[in-house]
Motif scaffolding. Sequence first.
Motif, mmCIF file in Angstrom:
data_model
loop_
_atom_site.group_PDB
_atom_site.id
_atom_site.type_symbol
_atom_site.label_atom_id
_atom_site.label_comp_id
_atom_site.label_asym_id
_atom_site.label_seq_id
_atom_site.Cartn_x
_atom_site.Cartn_y
_atom_site.Cartn_z
ATOM 1 N N GLU A 106 0.823 -1.207 0.000
ATOM 2 C CA GLU A 106 0.000 0.000 0.000
ATOM 3 C C GLU A 106 0.865 1.268 0.000
ATOM 4 O O GLU A 106 0.409 2.334 -0.407
ATOM 5 N N PHE A 107 2.100 1.127 0.472
ATOM 6 C CA PHE A 107 3.079 2.208 0.447
ATOM 7 C C PHE A 107 4.356 1.693 -0.210
ATOM 8 O O PHE A 107 4.800 0.581 0.084
ATOM 9 N N LEU A 108 4.950 2.501 -1.059
ATOM 10 C CA LEU A 108 6.287 2.229 -1.562
ATOM 11 C C LEU A 108 7.230 3.295 -1.008
ATOM 12 O O LEU A 108 6.944 4.500 -1.106
ATOM 13 N N LEU A 109 8.336 2.836 -0.408
ATOM 14 C CA LEU A 109 9.334 3.733 0.162
ATOM 15 C C LEU A 109 10.623 3.578 -0.634
ATOM 16 O O LEU A 109 11.187 2.482 -0.696
ATOM 17 N N PHE A 110 11.082 4.657 -1.249
ATOM 18 C CA PHE A 110 12.241 4.596 -2.124
ATOM 19 C C PHE A 110 13.503 4.969 -1.342
ATOM 20 O O PHE A 110 13.618 6.086 -0.828
ATOM 21 N N ARG A 111 14.426 4.017 -1.282
ATOM 22 C CA ARG A 111 15.666 4.203 -0.550
ATOM 23 C C ARG A 111 16.788 4.626 -1.501
ATOM 24 O O ARG A 111 17.328 3.807 -2.248
ATOM 25 N N SER A 112 17.117 5.903 -1.480
ATOM 26 C CA SER A 112 18.243 6.392 -2.270
ATOM 27 C C SER A 112 19.529 6.420 -1.456
ATOM 28 O O SER A 112 20.620 6.530 -2.011
ATOM 29 N N GLY A 113 19.391 6.357 -0.126
ATOM 30 C CA GLY A 113 20.536 6.495 0.757
ATOM 31 C C GLY A 113 20.908 7.939 1.029
ATOM 32 O O GLY A 113 21.900 8.226 1.698
#
Length: 215
Positions: A106-113
């Motif tokens: 339901e949520f996407l969390l984008f990890r760029s650092g």
Amino acid sequence: MRIVDLTHYISEDMPVYPGTEGPKFAPANSYEVDGFKETLMTMYTHTGTHMDPPAHLFAGRTTLDQFPITQFVGTALVIDCSDLKEGQHITMEYINKQKDKADKAEFLLFRSGWDRYWGTEKYFGDYPCIDGEVADYLVKSHKKGVGLDVIGLDPIADTNLTLHKKLFKDNEIVIIENLMNLHLLGDDLFTFCALPLKHVDADGSPVRAIALLHD
């Protein structure tokens, strides 16, 4: 169950969006004079780890207080795109690596650092951003929200906020910016909570974002 804090501290010397004043903390009552301590806190609604609703950009659209509480809790997945360099885009290639799980989330969390640059000038630089195709996917898959470990969904130079507008124009979705610790969450689904303050006509709010991992 393991709980991971995804929220930056709020302080007077914290990074804020360029052109915005930082938070202020002033003594309001003291132990010596009043018998208790209380502090007057002044800050913008989009300070620190915070949430944007559609009403942030469009008059008459949904404010945070108009959403049901269920909007702020749900199944989430971290999309690891930490290999990207400055100015590069998060594409569907990253989502497609975990497409089955991404579709369920339901949520996407984008990890760029990029959270490692918190407190430095580089944090306001040319951080990786999602492209238009990813924005379309978030809309078509009816996500509750999208989260990022950078200061904004759009590139810092895009004063038109093109991606914000694409997500918010006709959709009931929230954006959570300035997350941290996404590297601690692995590559499986987990429960995500990001609770805004409950105030009237909320165009945004700081949140306490956490992950609940069922190890």
